[in-house]
Design a protein around this motif. Structure first.
Motif, PDB file in Angstrom:
ATOM      1  N   LYS A 189     112.165  11.265 -16.458  1.00 30.11           N
ATOM      2  CA  LYS A 189     110.966  12.103 -16.480  1.00 30.11           C
ATOM      3  C   LYS A 189     109.854  11.478 -15.645  1.00 30.11           C
ATOM      4  N   SER A 190     109.689  10.158 -15.759  1.00 30.42           N
ATOM      5  CA  SER A 190     108.662   9.475 -14.968  1.00 30.42           C
ATOM      6  C   SER A 190     108.991   9.532 -13.488  1.00 30.42           C
ATOM      7  N   ARG A 191     110.266   9.397 -13.150  1.00 30.44           N
ATOM      8  CA  ARG A 191     110.655   9.444 -11.734  1.00 30.44           C
ATOM      9  C   ARG A 191     110.436  10.840 -11.157  1.00 30.44           C
ATOM     10  N   ILE A 192     110.663  11.855 -11.965  1.00 24.09           N
ATOM     11  CA  ILE A 192     110.379  13.224 -11.525  1.00 24.09           C
ATOM     12  C   ILE A 192     108.880  13.384 -11.248  1.00 24.09           C
ATOM     13  N   LEU A 193     108.050  12.813 -12.118  1.00 22.85           N
ATOM     14  CA  LEU A 193     106.602  12.865 -11.919  1.00 22.85           C
ATOM     15  C   LEU A 193     106.202  12.195 -10.605  1.00 22.85           C
ATOM     16  N   VAL A 194     106.778  11.031 -10.321  1.00 22.71           N
ATOM     17  CA  VAL A 194     106.465  10.325  -9.076  1.00 22.71           C
ATOM     18  C   VAL A 194     106.902  11.145  -7.873  1.00 22.71           C
ATOM     19  N   HIS A 195     108.065  11.768  -7.940  1.00 24.39           N
ATOM     20  CA  HIS A 195     108.530  12.609  -6.830  1.00 24.39           C
ATOM     21  C   HIS A 195     107.599  13.809  -6.633  1.00 24.39           C
ATOM     22  N   ALA A 196     107.067  14.348  -7.717  1.00 25.96           N
ATOM     23  CA  ALA A 196     106.110  15.454  -7.600  1.00 25.96           C
ATOM     24  C   ALA A 196     104.818  14.989  -6.934  1.00 25.96           C
ATOM     25  N   MET A 197     104.434  13.757  -7.205  1.00 30.38           N
ATOM     26  CA  MET A 197     103.254  13.199  -6.531  1.00 30.38           C
ATOM     27  C   MET A 197     103.524  12.977  -5.050  1.00 30.38           C
ATOM     28  N   ARG A 198     104.724  12.498  -4.718  1.00 29.70           N
ATOM     29  CA  ARG A 198     105.086  12.341  -3.308  1.00 29.70           C
ATOM     30  C   ARG A 198     105.042  13.679  -2.573  1.00 29.70           C
ATOM     31  N   ASP A 199     105.435  14.731  -3.258  1.00 25.09           N
ATOM     32  CA  ASP A 199     105.480  16.061  -2.667  1.00 25.09           C
ATOM     33  C   ASP A 199     104.111  16.506  -2.161  1.00 25.09           C
ATOM     34  N   VAL A 200     103.028  16.068  -2.821  1.00 24.60           N
ATOM     35  CA  VAL A 200     101.692  16.519  -2.432  1.00 24.60           C
ATOM     36  C   VAL A 200     100.869  15.442  -1.737  1.00 24.60           C
ATOM     37  N   CYS A 201     101.357  14.206  -1.665  1.00 27.06           N
ATOM     38  CA  CYS A 201     100.565  13.185  -0.975  1.00 27.06           C
ATOM     39  C   CYS A 201     100.822  13.255   0.525  1.00 27.06           C
ATOM     40  N   ASP A 202      99.839  12.830   1.301  1.00 26.22           N
ATOM     41  CA  ASP A 202      99.947  12.840   2.760  1.00 26.22           C
ATOM     42  C   ASP A 202     100.774  11.669   3.278  1.00 26.22           C
ATOM     43  N   LEU A 203     100.595  10.526   2.622  1.00 28.16           N
ATOM     44  CA  LEU A 203     101.168   9.293   3.129  1.00 28.16           C
ATOM     45  C   LEU A 203     101.621   8.414   1.981  1.00 28.16           C
ATOM     46  N   LEU A 204     102.795   7.798   2.151  1.00 31.95           N
ATOM     47  CA  LEU A 204     103.296   6.825   1.193  1.00 31.95           C
ATOM     48  C   LEU A 204     103.385   5.475   1.906  1.00 31.95           C
ATOM     49  N   VAL A 205     102.800   4.446   1.288  1.00 28.62           N
ATOM     50  CA  VAL A 205     102.753   3.116   1.885  1.00 28.62           C
ATOM     51  C   VAL A 205     103.698   2.185   1.131  1.00 28.62           C
ATOM     52  N   ILE A 206     104.463   1.381   1.875  1.00 26.40           N
ATOM     53  CA  ILE A 206     105.399   0.455   1.259  1.00 26.40           C
ATOM     54  C   ILE A 206     105.520  -0.791   2.140  1.00 26.40           C
ATOM     55  N   GLY A 207     105.892  -1.910   1.551  1.00 28.80           N
ATOM     56  CA  GLY A 207     106.049  -3.152   2.294  1.00 28.80           C
ATOM     57  C   GLY A 207     107.385  -3.245   3.015  1.00 28.80           C
ATOM     58  N   GLY A 208     107.398  -3.985   4.109  1.00 29.28           N
ATOM     59  CA  GLY A 208     108.614  -4.126   4.900  1.00 29.28           C
ATOM     60  C   GLY A 208     109.750  -4.772   4.145  1.00 29.28           C
ATOM     61  N   ASN A 209     109.463  -5.754   3.321  1.00 30.92           N
ATOM     62  CA  ASN A 209     110.526  -6.423   2.568  1.00 30.92           C
ATOM     63  C   ASN A 209     111.190  -5.469   1.581  1.00 30.92           C
ATOM     64  N   SER A 210     110.380  -4.623   0.943  1.00 24.26           N
ATOM     65  CA  SER A 210     110.944  -3.635   0.014  1.00 24.26           C
ATOM     66  C   SER A 210     111.887  -2.680   0.734  1.00 24.26           C
ATOM     67  N   VAL A 211     111.522  -2.304   1.951  1.00 28.66           N
ATOM     68  CA  VAL A 211     112.380  -1.402   2.727  1.00 28.66           C
ATOM     69  C   VAL A 211     113.710  -2.079   3.050  1.00 28.66           C
ATOM     70  N   ARG A 212     113.651  -3.332   3.476  1.00 26.68           N
ATOM     71  CA  ARG A 212     114.872  -4.040   3.870  1.00 26.68           C
ATOM     72  C   ARG A 212     115.796  -4.315   2.678  1.00 26.68           C
ATOM     73  N   VAL A 213     115.207  -4.671   1.542  1.00 24.01           N
ATOM     74  CA  VAL A 213     116.009  -5.032   0.374  1.00 24.01           C
ATOM     75  C   VAL A 213     116.517  -3.801  -0.369  1.00 24.01           C
ATOM     76  N   ASP A 214     115.616  -2.839  -0.624  1.00 24.49           N
ATOM     77  CA  ASP A 214     115.974  -1.680  -1.459  1.00 24.49           C
ATOM     78  C   ASP A 214     116.613  -0.535  -0.675  1.00 24.49           C
ATOM     79  N   ARG A 215     116.389  -0.475   0.639  1.00 25.84           N
ATOM     80  CA  ARG A 215     116.916   0.601   1.475  1.00 25.84           C
ATOM     81  C   ARG A 215     116.628   1.984   0.862  1.00 25.84           C
ATOM     82  N   PRO A 216     115.357   2.298   0.615  1.00 26.02           N
ATOM     83  CA  PRO A 216     115.004   3.525  -0.104  1.00 26.02           C
ATOM     84  C   PRO A 216     114.981   4.767   0.775  1.00 26.02           C
TER      85      PRO A 216
END
Length: 333
Positions: A189-216
């Protein structure tokens, strides 16, 4: 008003470019008839949702339950209220809107239903929509402003910020023992809420290490929504472009060692751990923490000097959801 505030906070982060707003309707003896909120841009405003629910409770007219269009709800209430609202009071976290946009004017509706009293938390700073109180007062409705004003202003702050420049919030999930690693932490349920927030936000910011490790992927697939643009904050500009986030249509991916690109966006979510938390302290307005009621993992934040003030707490079957602001006056005002 506290009930209206709590309901509105459930939709904070989901209503962009509109403000999060809550509304409570009470009856002749102060009984609660309805507590509703504005859920997303284009949908009925909080006052309309609350008046719709209150009307059904007062009349048991089930026809209104099948009406979802704001303009049609307005019309139905005006044609069928039969003075059922004469002893009603409304508590709205924000001054009812005066203008006609994607939805009709809430102030005009309230002024025509014979409502007794209107209690308002924050006045509307948006020149296009302000002036609703005057419309209501001129119809003879007793109006009182500034009810839980500080709390209502805090709810309204994201809207006021993106009207002028931008609103930035930092989101993270952690367990009871503070860990932020080792797989999925928060509930579905919480993850659905976060995805709904992503749906309306302009920009999502994340660190380079998180991208390399988690491959999201960092999309909004759980709500079939759009994927926001991505800013990867990294000194090293080289990435494996088979990482899913790079392969989303109609998305811009920016790699930078600073936050200057934020000036081009209005509603911005940052996701990350301790490193990103420290990097972004001076640009974050609000913090959103999903606290999962479990223990596990290995790594947590080691900061010793950061304190927060709680703006609102919600919960689902597994998580405690907290909106907060820094208590030490850092970051945007």
């Amino acid at each position: 008003m506290k009930l209206a505030l709590d309901e509105a906070w459930k939709y904070q982060g989901l209503t962009y470019p509109n403000p999060a707003v809550g509304c409570t309707v009470t009856g002749k003896n102060g009984e609660i008839l309805a507590v509703e909120a504005h859920k997303k841009a284009g949908s009925p405003h909080a006052e309309v949702e609350a008046l719709k629910s209150a009307y059904f409770k007062l009349t048991n007219d089930k026809k209104i339950l099948n009406i979802t269009s704001s303009s049609q709800i307005h019309e139905y209430l005006l044609e069928n209220h039969n003075n059922c609202f004469n002893s009603i009071s409304i508590f709205s976290t924000l001054e009812p809107c005066s203008h006609i946009g994607k939805t009709p004017s809430c102030a005009t509706l309230i002024s025509k239903l014979g409502i007794k009293k209107l209690f308002v938390g924050s006045l509307d700073s948006n020149k296009e929509a302000s002036g609703g109180n005057e419309i209501v007062e001129n119809s003879g409705v007793e109006t009182k402003n500034g009810v839980l004003e500080k709390e209502c202003d805090a709810l309204l702050k994201p809207f006021n910020l993106w009207q002028k420049k931008r609103f930035v919030f930092f989101k993270w999930a952690q367990r009871l023992n503070g860990t932020v690693d080792a797989g999925i932490i928060s509930s579905k349920k919480s993850r659905i809420l976060v995805h709904a927030m992503r749906d309306v936000c302009d920009l999502l910011v994340i660190g380079g290490n998180s991208v390399r490790v988690d491959r999201p992927t960092l999309d909004a697939r759980l709500v079939d929504g759009k994927a926001p643009d991505i800013l990867i904050v990294s000194r090293n500009k080289e990435f494996d472009e088979t990482i899913p986030l790079f392969n989303i249509k109609n998305r811009k991916v920016i790699i930078s060692d600073n936050f200057s690109v934020l000036d081009n966006y209005k509603n911005i979510m940052i996701e990350g751990g301790e490193n990103m938390f420290n990097l972004s302290k001076n640009i974050v307005d609000y913090y959103l923490c999903f606290l999962s009621l479990q223990i596990g993992g290995n790594n947590n934040f080691t900061n010793k000097d950061d304190k927060f003030s709680i703006l609102n707490i919600q919960k689902d079957e597994q998580d405690i959801i907290m909106w907060m602001k820094q208590a030490n006056n850092r970051g945007n005002k």
